[in-house]
Design a protein around this motif. Structure first.
Motif, PDB file in Angstrom:
ATOM      1  N   GLY A 251       1.246  -1.402   0.450  1.00  0.00           N
ATOM      2  CA  GLY A 251       0.105   0.009  -0.729  1.00  0.00           C
ATOM      3  C   GLY A 251       0.859   1.369   0.158  1.00  0.00           C
ATOM      4  N   HIS A 266      -0.272  -3.425  -4.755  1.00  0.00           N
ATOM      5  CA  HIS A 266      -1.191  -3.087  -4.841  1.00  0.00           C
ATOM      6  C   HIS A 266      -2.712  -2.380  -4.629  1.00  0.00           C
ATOM      7  CE1 HIS A 266      -4.212  -6.532  -3.230  1.00  0.00           C
ATOM      8  NE2 HIS A 266      -4.494  -5.305  -2.638  1.00  0.00           N
ATOM      9  N   ALA A 267      -2.010  -1.288  -3.719  1.00  0.00           N
ATOM     10  CA  ALA A 267      -2.862   0.441  -3.095  1.00  0.00           C
ATOM     11  C   ALA A 267      -2.478   1.661  -3.298  1.00  0.00           C
ATOM     12  CB  ALA A 267      -4.090  -0.201  -1.749  1.00  0.00           C
ATOM     13  N   VAL A 269      -2.971   5.322  -2.278  1.00  0.00           N
ATOM     14  CA  VAL A 269      -3.983   6.376  -1.898  1.00  0.00           C
ATOM     15  C   VAL A 269      -2.805   7.544  -2.167  1.00  0.00           C
ATOM     16  CG1 VAL A 269      -4.624   6.984   0.541  1.00  0.00           C
ATOM     17  CG2 VAL A 269      -5.314   5.462  -0.097  1.00  0.00           C
ATOM     18  N   PHE A 285      -6.985   6.021   6.526  1.00  0.00           N
ATOM     19  CA  PHE A 285      -6.191   5.441   5.353  1.00  0.00           C
ATOM     20  C   PHE A 285      -5.659   4.466   5.876  1.00  0.00           C
ATOM     21  CE2 PHE A 285      -5.316   9.982   3.411  1.00  0.00           C
ATOM     22  CZ  PHE A 285      -6.827  10.031   2.409  1.00  0.00           C
ATOM     23  N   GLU A 288      -7.719   1.877   5.978  1.00  0.00           N
ATOM     24  CA  GLU A 288      -8.323   1.027   4.182  1.00  0.00           C
ATOM     25  C   GLU A 288      -6.996  -0.102   4.032  1.00  0.00           C
ATOM     26  OE1 GLU A 288      -9.121   4.100   1.462  1.00  0.00           O
ATOM     27  OE2 GLU A 288      -8.897   3.294  -0.004  1.00  0.00           O
ATOM     28  N   LEU A 289      -6.208   0.980   3.892  1.00  0.00           N
ATOM     29  CA  LEU A 289      -5.373   0.036   3.225  1.00  0.00           C
ATOM     30  C   LEU A 289      -4.954  -1.899   4.128  1.00  0.00           C
ATOM     31  CD1 LEU A 289      -2.524   2.483   2.489  1.00  0.00           C
ATOM     32  CD2 LEU A 289      -3.771   1.339   1.647  1.00  0.00           C
ATOM     33  N   ASP A 290      -5.295  -1.515   5.593  1.00  0.00           N
ATOM     34  CA  ASP A 290      -4.921  -2.741   5.436  1.00  0.00           C
ATOM     35  C   ASP A 290      -6.608  -3.659   5.202  1.00  0.00           C
ATOM     36  OD1 ASP A 290      -3.392  -3.037   7.683  1.00  0.00           O
ATOM     37  OD2 ASP A 290      -4.671  -2.076   9.254  1.00  0.00           O
ATOM     38  N   ARG A 292      -7.922  -3.657   2.812  1.00  0.00           N
ATOM     39  CA  ARG A 292      -7.541  -3.890   1.089  1.00  0.00           C
ATOM     40  C   ARG A 292      -6.537  -5.126   0.528  1.00  0.00           C
ATOM     41  NH1 ARG A 292      -7.735   1.593  -2.776  1.00  0.00           N
ATOM     42  NH2 ARG A 292      -7.018   0.202  -4.395  1.00  0.00           N
ATOM     43  N   CYS A 294      -3.220  -4.727   2.468  1.00  0.00           N
ATOM     44  CA  CYS A 294      -1.618  -4.236   2.515  1.00  0.00           C
ATOM     45  C   CYS A 294      -0.688  -5.591   3.300  1.00  0.00           C
ATOM     46  CB  CYS A 294      -1.564  -3.754   2.364  1.00  0.00           C
ATOM     47  SG  CYS A 294      -2.931  -2.626   0.911  1.00  0.00           S
ATOM     48  N   ILE A 297       3.437  -0.992   3.865  1.00  0.00           N
ATOM     49  CA  ILE A 297       2.472   0.168   3.344  1.00  0.00           C
ATOM     50  C   ILE A 297       3.969   1.596   3.600  1.00  0.00           C
ATOM     51  CG2 ILE A 297       1.427   2.332   4.465  1.00  0.00           C
ATOM     52  CD1 ILE A 297      -0.741   0.516   6.043  1.00  0.00           C
TER      53      ILE A 297
END
Ligand code: TXA
Ligand code: MG
Length: 325
Positions: A251, A266-267, A269, A285, A288-290, A292, A294, A297
């Motif tokens: 992420g 992968h993601a 932001v 944020f 959200e990354l968790d 999705r 990831c 980060i």
């Protein structure tokens, strides 16, 4: 969606009965208990999984009540309370006798603040006492900035959740030690150092632990499940792509100057250019990354001015101790 008058009354009754109420503040959601009820306070520690030596903040309904909760109110504290309350400033002062040691983690000082949120203020007014409340998350993890975050993380362990929408500030209060002659910042937060210095008319020392990383002594805090790696802004894209190639689900918190970059991760932001907007959304944020999926980060620190200081502090704490330091 926002708490009604009858929700507030119910929440106050839950507090009176020794129960736990999650409630919105302008910074993050708190997990509240009657500050004068040692058993209720003990449950807060249990639900959070927080060590009992880690003190709580007591929330009160107005600056005029400060003298009821602390031993004395030095001139500096009075000045800061007058200027910044209700608001994201916590003052550490000498504990008044009505506050049980359970709430202060055994300390003779007390952290106290007046939150700037209509639902929190209505709750404090309906309850009439002080509400001891840490952020409403499990110990060490990301603080909640919506009622859904609280429900997802604590579920039935909380007796009642007051919904007040998304938190406006998004990072926790600034903690100022005002016990001595020279106040200092113990945790950067929603009130900026610059604003504090303008009111005090002198520079303020920041004694936060963000830069001190003795291995093993400062486990990560404010941390998502994914590991957080901090690099210089111009290295974020390359670092993210390398880790992704090595098999991580990466992420990225993409710094504003690189907002247009195409990143093979992968993601991704894009971080808002305004630090106020970034602070408001930072924890969202990370969650959200968790969500999705990831596992890593990659981010960089903003300039440590204004709210950027608090954001940098939280990212540093989330990254935790680095083996090289
Ligand atoms: O914005 C906030 O401050 C949020 C909302 C809910 O008010 N609360 C919050 O609480 O962030 P918590 O428990 O997550 O963080 C409180 C911090 C801890 O780092 C604790 O060590 C510090 O306040 N603290 C509490 N009492 C203290 C004291 N007597 N001396 C020094 N630090 C203290
Ligand atoms: Mg916390």
């Amino acid at each position: 969606m926002t708490a009604t008058t009858s929700d507030i009354e119910k929440a106050a009754a839950v507090l009176r009965a020794g129960g736990l109420v999650a409630f919105p503040t302008e910074t993050v959601y708190g997990l509240g208990a009657n500050a004068e009820d040692p058993a209720a306070v003990a449950r807060v520690f249990q639900v959070k999984g927080r060590p009992p030596s880690h003190p709580l903040i007591v929330h009160i309904g107005g600056a005029e009540h400060l003298g009821d909760w602390v031993e004395d109110v030095p001139e500096t504290a009075r000045l800061l309370a007058e200027r910044f309350w209700p608001g994201p400033l916590t003052l550490v002062l000498r504990r008044g006798r009505r506050v049980p040691l359970e709430a202060t983690g055994g300390l003779e000082t007390l952290a106290v603040r007046v939150p700037d949120h209509p639902v929190a203020l209505a709750l404090l007014s309906a309850f009439g006492g002080g509400v001891a409340a840490p952020s409403a998350n499990r110990f060490g993890s990301v603080s909640p900035t919506t009622a859904d975050h609280v429900r997802a993380e604590l579920g039935d362990a909380v007796d009642f959740v007051l919904d007040g929408g998304s938190c406006e500030v998004g990072v926790e209060s600034t903690i100022v030690d005002a016990t001595g002659d020279t106040p200092s910042v113990l945790r950067p937060g929603g009130v900026t150092r610059e604003d504090l210095e303008a009111v005090l008319g002198r520079p303020l020392a920041v004694h936060s632990t963000s830069r001190v990383r003795v291995p093993g002594q400062h486990p990560s805090h404010y941390a998502p499940r994914a590991r957080v790696v901090l690099v210089e802004p111009e290295k974020v894209v390359a670092e993210a792509e390398l880790a992704q190639e090595l098999g991580h689900r990466v992420g990225v918190l993409l710094p504003p100057a690189f907002a247009d970059a195409q990143v093979k991760a992968h993601a991704v932001v894009a971080v808002p250019a305004s630090t106020a907007a970034y602070a408001r959304r930072l924890y969202g944020f990370l969650r959200e990354l968790d969500q999705r999926g990831c596992d890593l980060i990659v981010a960089s620190l903003p300039v440590e001015e204004g709210l950027g200081l608090a954001i940098a502090n939280r990212l540093n704490r989330a990254a935790g101790p680095r083996p090289s330091e």
